[in-house]
Design an enzyme around this catalytic site. Sequence first.
Site, PDB file in Angstrom:
ATOM      1  N   VAL A  11       3.735 -21.438  16.132  1.00 41.44           N
ATOM      2  CA  VAL A  11       2.850 -21.673  14.870  1.00 41.44           C
ATOM      3  C   VAL A  11       1.903 -22.728  15.375  1.00 41.44           C
ATOM      4  O   VAL A  11       0.519 -22.547  14.940  1.00 41.44           O
ATOM      5  CB  VAL A  11       3.698 -22.022  13.747  1.00 41.44           C
ATOM      6  CG1 VAL A  11       2.989 -22.508  12.521  1.00 41.44           C
ATOM      7  CG2 VAL A  11       4.644 -20.991  13.305  1.00 41.44           C
ATOM      8  N   LYS A  35       5.479 -29.108  28.610  1.00 43.29           N
ATOM      9  CA  LYS A  35       4.594 -28.172  27.802  1.00 43.29           C
ATOM     10  C   LYS A  35       3.290 -28.714  27.845  1.00 43.29           C
ATOM     11  O   LYS A  35       2.319 -27.948  28.077  1.00 43.29           O
ATOM     12  CB  LYS A  35       5.079 -28.373  26.275  1.00 43.29           C
ATOM     13  CG  LYS A  35       5.948 -27.068  26.021  1.00 43.29           C
ATOM     14  CD  LYS A  35       6.228 -27.323  24.508  1.00 43.29           C
ATOM     15  CE  LYS A  35       7.357 -26.142  23.922  1.00 43.29           C
ATOM     16  NZ  LYS A  35       7.223 -26.077  22.629  1.00 43.29           N
ATOM     17  N   GLU A 150       2.319 -20.335   7.084  1.00 47.81           N
ATOM     18  CA  GLU A 150       1.954 -19.229   7.907  1.00 47.81           C
ATOM     19  C   GLU A 150       2.538 -17.900   7.566  1.00 47.81           C
ATOM     20  O   GLU A 150       3.447 -17.843   7.397  1.00 47.81           O
ATOM     21  CB  GLU A 150       1.822 -19.755   9.206  1.00 47.81           C
ATOM     22  CG  GLU A 150       3.127 -20.006   9.979  1.00 47.81           C
ATOM     23  CD  GLU A 150       4.070 -18.947  10.286  1.00 47.81           C
ATOM     24  OE1 GLU A 150       3.512 -17.957  10.518  1.00 47.81           O
ATOM     25  OE2 GLU A 150       5.285 -19.186  10.305  1.00 47.81           O
ATOM     26  N   LEU A 152       2.106 -15.542  10.173  1.00 46.73           N
ATOM     27  CA  LEU A 152       1.900 -14.696  11.525  1.00 46.73           C
ATOM     28  C   LEU A 152       3.018 -14.395  12.103  1.00 46.73           C
ATOM     29  O   LEU A 152       4.101 -14.827  11.981  1.00 46.73           O
ATOM     30  CB  LEU A 152       1.181 -15.770  12.397  1.00 46.73           C
ATOM     31  CG  LEU A 152       2.024 -17.069  12.757  1.00 46.73           C
ATOM     32  CD1 LEU A 152       2.791 -16.886  14.073  1.00 46.73           C
ATOM     33  CD2 LEU A 152       0.867 -17.906  13.154  1.00 46.73           C
ATOM     34  N   CYS A 277      12.936 -16.087  12.140  1.00 48.81           N
ATOM     35  CA  CYS A 277      12.475 -16.468  10.769  1.00 48.81           C
ATOM     36  C   CYS A 277      13.223 -15.857   9.613  1.00 48.81           C
ATOM     37  O   CYS A 277      13.721 -16.433   8.594  1.00 48.81           O
ATOM     38  CB  CYS A 277      11.024 -15.746  10.671  1.00 48.81           C
ATOM     39  SG  CYS A 277      10.072 -16.800  11.761  1.00 48.81           S
TER      40      CYS A 277
HETATM   41  C1  UGA Z   1       7.896 -12.797  10.241  1.00 47.47           C
HETATM   42  C2  UGA Z   1       6.982 -12.563   9.281  1.00 47.47           C
HETATM   43  O1  UGA Z   1       6.724 -11.055   9.381  1.00 47.47           O
HETATM   44  C3  UGA Z   1       5.733 -13.042   9.414  1.00 47.47           C
HETATM   45  O2  UGA Z   1       4.722 -12.725   8.218  1.00 47.47           O
HETATM   46  C4  UGA Z   1       5.986 -14.646   9.331  1.00 47.47           C
HETATM   47  O3  UGA Z   1       5.065 -15.457   9.280  1.00 47.47           O
HETATM   48  C5  UGA Z   1       7.154 -14.997  10.516  1.00 47.47           C
HETATM   49  O4  UGA Z   1       8.322 -14.102  10.086  1.00 47.47           O
HETATM   50  C6  UGA Z   1       7.612 -16.455  10.101  1.00 47.47           C
HETATM   51  O5  UGA Z   1       8.052 -16.745   9.193  1.00 47.47           O
HETATM   52  O6  UGA Z   1       7.246 -17.227  10.972  1.00 47.47           O
HETATM   53  P1  UGA Z   1       8.060 -12.297  12.996  1.00 47.47           P
HETATM   54  O7  UGA Z   1       9.640 -12.643  12.635  1.00 47.47           O
HETATM   55  O8  UGA Z   1       7.417 -12.861  14.036  1.00 47.47           O
HETATM   56  O9  UGA Z   1       7.333 -12.342  11.364  1.00 47.47           O
HETATM   57  O10 UGA Z   1       8.257 -10.817  13.185  1.00 47.47           O
HETATM   58  P2  UGA Z   1       8.239  -9.354  12.623  1.00 47.47           P
HETATM   59  O11 UGA Z   1       7.444  -8.624  13.107  1.00 47.47           O
HETATM   60  O12 UGA Z   1       8.320  -9.686  11.134  1.00 47.47           O
HETATM   61  O13 UGA Z   1       9.447  -8.834  12.879  1.00 47.47           O
HETATM   62  C7  UGA Z   1      10.631  -9.500  12.448  1.00 47.47           C
HETATM   63  C8  UGA Z   1      11.991  -8.500  12.701  1.00 47.47           C
HETATM   64  O14 UGA Z   1      12.090  -7.375  11.906  1.00 47.47           O
HETATM   65  C9  UGA Z   1      12.060  -8.039  14.312  1.00 47.47           C
HETATM   66  O15 UGA Z   1      13.230  -7.918  14.787  1.00 47.47           O
HETATM   67  C10 UGA Z   1      11.569  -6.406  14.084  1.00 47.47           C
HETATM   68  O16 UGA Z   1      12.032  -5.567  15.091  1.00 47.47           O
HETATM   69  C11 UGA Z   1      12.007  -6.073  12.586  1.00 47.47           C
HETATM   70  N1  UGA Z   1      11.579  -4.872  11.840  1.00 47.47           N
HETATM   71  C12 UGA Z   1      10.203  -5.173  11.369  1.00 47.47           C
HETATM   72  C13 UGA Z   1      12.282  -3.840  11.554  1.00 47.47           C
HETATM   73  O17 UGA Z   1      13.348  -3.578  11.897  1.00 47.47           O
HETATM   74  N2  UGA Z   1      11.373  -2.790  10.670  1.00 47.47           N
HETATM   75  C14 UGA Z   1       9.961  -2.835  10.434  1.00 47.47           C
HETATM   76  O18 UGA Z   1       9.851  -2.148   9.720  1.00 47.47           O
HETATM   77  C15 UGA Z   1       9.620  -4.261  10.844  1.00 47.47           C
END
Ligand code: UGA
Length: 450
Positions: A11, A35, A150, A152, A277
């Site tokens: 982040v 880092k 955030e 992201l 997250c």
């Molecule tokens: C998530 C949120 O999407 C972000 O908006 C948020 O900012 C972030 O957490 C956070 O709180 O910092 P992230 O954990 O990086 O982001 O990843 P995602 O793309 O959301 O995926 C999370 C998990 O869900 C992954 O394991 C992915 O494989 C899974 N997933 C995602 C599914 O199983 N199916 C889907 O349709 C989408």
Amino acid sequence: MKVCIVGTGYVGLTTGACLAFLGHEVTCVDNNEAKVGMLRAGRSPIHEPYLEDLLAEAGHNLTYTTSYAEAVPGADVVFIAVNTPSLPDGSPDLKYLSSAAEDIGRNLGPGFTVVVNKSTVPIGSGNWVDAILREAHTGEGEFSVASNPEFLREGAAISDSLYTDRVVVGSDDARSLEVLYTLYRPVLDQSFTAPPFLPRPEGMGAVPLVATDLASAELIKYAANAFLALKISFINEIGQVAGKVGADIIQVAKGTGLDSRIGSRFLQPGVGWGGSCFGKDTAALITTAREYNLDMPIVQASRDTNRRQRELVVDKLLDELRILKGRTIGLLGLAFKPNTDDLRDAPALDIARRLIERGAKVRLHDPVAMARFREEQPDLAPYLCDTAEAVAESSDALVLVTEWPQYLEMEWAKLAVVMRKPIVLDGRHVLDESRLTRAGFRYLALAGWR
Ligand code: UGA
């Protein structure tokens, strides 16, 4: 504007790189010297697409240091983007947040500074940080605390930050909201020239700003993550019914998601969510609600369903192979999702351990996360293989756990011939069943009939 970012994780570093790219003067502070050394040498300590490019592009606006005394005085905005890992009871550990706030408080300059919580923090943390700052702040100058959650995703962090759906800022002091509005103006009106490697999405218009009070901004973040987690668990639950009634879950997800009230994103069925997250934030939300004598049965159910998805992988393999003891199961993909080397709460870790508990041998591979895996999971490191082909060698089944593009495109036929039993369990519903069948595999999916 002058910006200080505390914490150079996903982040913090993404926020710093983007704000510097937008023309702000950014100093990133981190107490980890290694880092800071890497960043000064132009290398990113994390694997995130385009991050190094952006750091280079905006390098003239970026400084890295381990010293708060160098970074904080004179900053218009100080972002706190430190880790808030989970404690065993599910509540976030706020020790890094607290020590960052103390260090910031001690070093605040004579002007007006907005101190922003960017880490996902429990509701009420804004007030708590304010109290820590007040105690530590002995100099002149004024400050106020804001929340700017955030949204992201790892792996798409830069694009999600520059081309976000919305900017949320919360503070009980109107001056803070003004400062943050000015800071984010180029994102809000999309007036910046897009970086050459990340063009602006077609049809992208102005970005809405939600300016609100502290508690609302903090709750928005939890509500958003809980809802996304819920969507995934919901489609995974429907996937189990699809399997029983002989329906195709991919078509069901498509036909359901095309209703604009529902939306088609985050309806991809599979082994469920991992990462730092969704698990942490749903647990924290439940813990906060409990403090007010509230239950969150829907959020709890989405966590239970998510845990079951991982168990389902083992159950499916058991159904197919009858005996797991002495079998060799290859897992393709260790990171919690593609385009990251992040292994936090990665489904593959759970699945590997469950298989080992059942007496199976595992072979593991990931295109990017193996170096990190070796460091963080030393007991499982001996099971790593250099290539997907080596994972397949004499295996009884392969499980696609993370949908890396490399796996989708590889020559599966070459793998089928070296396996003891050419069985593939598609843990993400992304492989082409007919192609895999032609390549010699027996194709299994986690849900639905494919
Ligand atoms: C998530 C949120 O999407 C972000 O908006 C948020 O900012 C972030 O957490 C956070 O709180 O910092 P992230 O954990 O990086 O982001 O990843 P995602 O793309 O959301 O995926 C999370 C998990 O869900 C992954 O394991 C992915 O494989 C899974 N997933 C995602 C599914 O199983 N199916 C889907 O349709 C989408």
